[in-house]
Enzyme design. Structure first.
Site, short mmCIF file in Angstrom:
data_model
loop_
_atom_site.label_atom_id
_atom_site.label_comp_id
_atom_site.label_asym_id
_atom_site.label_seq_id
_atom_site.Cartn_x
_atom_site.Cartn_y
_atom_site.Cartn_z
N TYR A 110 -14.96 10.38 -1.40
CA TYR A 110 -13.72 9.86 -2.05
C TYR A 110 -13.82 10.58 -3.52
CZ TYR A 110 -12.29 5.88 0.65
OH TYR A 110 -11.55 5.14 1.69
N CYS A 137 -19.05 -2.22 0.67
CA CYS A 137 -18.26 -1.26 1.10
C CYS A 137 -18.94 -0.53 2.29
CB CYS A 137 -18.02 -0.42 -0.03
SG CYS A 137 -16.99 1.30 0.51
N ASP A 138 -18.47 -0.23 3.25
CA ASP A 138 -18.91 0.58 4.59
C ASP A 138 -18.68 2.06 4.68
OD1 ASP A 138 -16.23 0.82 5.41
OD2 ASP A 138 -16.43 -0.54 7.00
N ARG A 154 0.92 -1.22 0.05
CA ARG A 154 0.05 -0.11 0.00
C ARG A 154 0.94 1.21 -0.10
NH1 ARG A 154 -4.75 1.95 4.47
NH2 ARG A 154 -5.11 3.93 3.54
N ARG A 168 -0.88 8.07 3.88
CA ARG A 168 -1.80 7.57 4.77
C ARG A 168 -1.24 6.10 5.13
NH1 ARG A 168 -5.42 7.85 8.45
NH2 ARG A 168 -7.10 6.32 8.62
N ASN A 197 -10.81 -4.42 -0.70
CA ASN A 197 -10.53 -3.16 -1.45
C ASN A 197 -9.36 -3.55 -2.44
OD1 ASN A 197 -12.12 -0.90 -0.85
ND2 ASN A 197 -10.97 -0.68 0.80
#
Length: 440
Positions: free
Chosen positions: A263, A169-170, A93, A283, A147
């Site tokens: 987003y 997706c939450d 990531r 992040r 994801n």
């Protein structure tokens, strides 16, 4: 009442404790007989698993608990697979986020080049877990919120069209929790209309159960503050999230007829995002220094003390989404929830083969889509561009096509030119050796 068997795929994830704590909190309406954690990283999973071995003995000794790296053990005789895997973990990531930033392009885990890179890693992992489930428990449901959900959902649509998988997706729930706090109500009381792609959508209606329109009051607040308001949440309450919620006021200004997903800032204000991102501390670094350390420290503390009394694991409202979905499938509750599903006319003037995020009614046989009618030209144009990115990524994975992945990056609103897209792609290929299919 039947007791269910649950397999959590991604047992070593920092999100696993939240899911288990939420499951424990809902034992009366969704009882569990067996709970198994599955991960391909034995050492990482073992820390979380050993902590829960202690916690469950103390708080829910009736649940048969196990953890394994063996697929046959994990997926035999299960009712639900709750999947939230991260292929490459946080180390990859970090690369997803930092490589684009070298070229002053948004570096984000699910959006733009980073999301594309992550998607190319995730597709194979999700298909593998889905195949294990269907081999060993063909009647089980897979509730997937790994994801990047949009790319993973498109891959399962293309490659496993008849599978019992529901992609979720939450994030919309997280936003609705903020909306509810702004209004002083409970988000469970909302009656909504929503359309879009995952991490790329808009609310067109929010009413209470009596049919009162809540949009005007929300819009007045959002125009000044975005969705920013303090909410007790372990997941989305640090400063970077407050900044994201504040930026919504600028995203909203582009189309004040709707309320946007957070987003969208990455697609509508990529220059702003790049200017406000530390290329050396993204992040991923925040998560590794924050949630990662907190969760594993809490787990080790339980193991060291031999008790989960006063432990650091907490119930998180976001995890309730997956419990509500499982309950709806198990007990035919006809709950209305947002799912990522094949469009097939639910958005009338949009690609029928697109995987869209819309409200659905969930029961024992799966879901029924709620028609969202026609959508405005602005959103339609944005969505057509973004869904093309997602489809090209999946085609690139299937065909091993360098050309199609370059096209996907070029089409992303976050990337300024085909030339920069190619430079980023070449760097990502180098970084993802061993994770991506070989591209030609």
């Amino acid at each position: 009442m039947k007791k269910f068997s649950i397999t959590v795929a991604g047992g070593g994830s920092t999100f696993t404790p939240r899911i288990i704590m939420m499951l424990l909190d809902h034992q009366e309406e969704f009882p569990i007989g067996k709970l198994c954690l599955y991960d391909n990283d034995k050492d990482r999973q073992e820390v979380i698993a050993k902590a829960f071995e202690i916690l469950l003995k103390e708080r829910a000794p009736q649940i048969e608990f196990s953890y394994t790296v063996e697929p046959e053990v994990a997926f035999t005789d299960t009712d639900f697979v709750m999947a939230h895997i991260r292929v490459g973990k946080y180390a990859m990531r970090e690369k997803d986020e930092k490589i684009p930033m070298k070229y002053s392009v948004v570096g984000q885990e699910t959006c733009g080049p980073g999301g594309i890179a992550y998607g190319m890693r995730s597709i194979g992992g999700i298909l593998e877990i889905l195949d294990y489930m269907e081999k060993y428990s063909p009647n089980a449901w897979m509730l997937n919120y790994s994801n990047p959900a949009a790319i993973v959902a498109e891959a399962t649509r293309r490659l496993r069209p008849n599978s019992r998988i529901i992609n979720i997706c939450d994030m919309p729930l997280g936003i609705m929790i903020h909306m509810a706090k702004i209004l002083g109500v409970n988000e469970k009381e909302f009656d909504i209309s929503y359309f879009g792609l995952n991490h790329f959508g808009w609310w067109t209606q929010i009413k209470d159960k009596e049919g009162n329109d809540l949009m005007p009051k929300l819009k007045t607040y959002v125009k000044e503050h975005g969705y920013d308001i303090h909410v007790e949440s372990a997941q989305h309450d640090d400063e970077s999230w407050h900044e994201t919620y504040r930026k919504v006021k600028d995203v909203y200004a582009v189309d004040p007829e709707t309320l946007p997903n957070t987003y969208l800032k990455y697609y509508l204000y990529p220059d702003y995002v790049v200017a406000h991102t530390d290329a050396n501390y993204t992040r991923a670094n925040q998560v590794m220094d924050g949630r990662e350390k907190t969760v594993f420290s809490a787990a080790r503390d339980i193991i060291e003390k031999g008790t989960a009394k006063d432990c650091g694991f907490v119930v998180d409202d976001h995890a309730s989404y997956i419990v509500d979905l499982a309950r709806a499938l198990a007990f035919n509750t006809k709950e209305k929830m947002l799912l990522i599903v094949p469009n097939e006319g639910a958005i009338e003037n949009f690609d029928p083969e697109a995987m869209v995020e819309i409200p659905c009614i969930i029961g024992k046989d799966g879901y029924e889509k709620i028609n969202q009618g026609r959508i405005p030209q602005f959103q339609k144009g944005l969505m057509e561009q973004q869904v093309s990115v997602e489809k090209l990524v999946v085609e690139a994975w299937i065909e091993g096509s360098y050309q199609k992945l370059w096209q996907a990056l070029t089409l992303s609103r976050t990337v300024p030119s085909a030339g920069i897209a190619k430079q980023i792609l070449d760097d990502l290929i180098e970084a993802n050796k061993g994770y991506w299919p070989e591209l030609k």
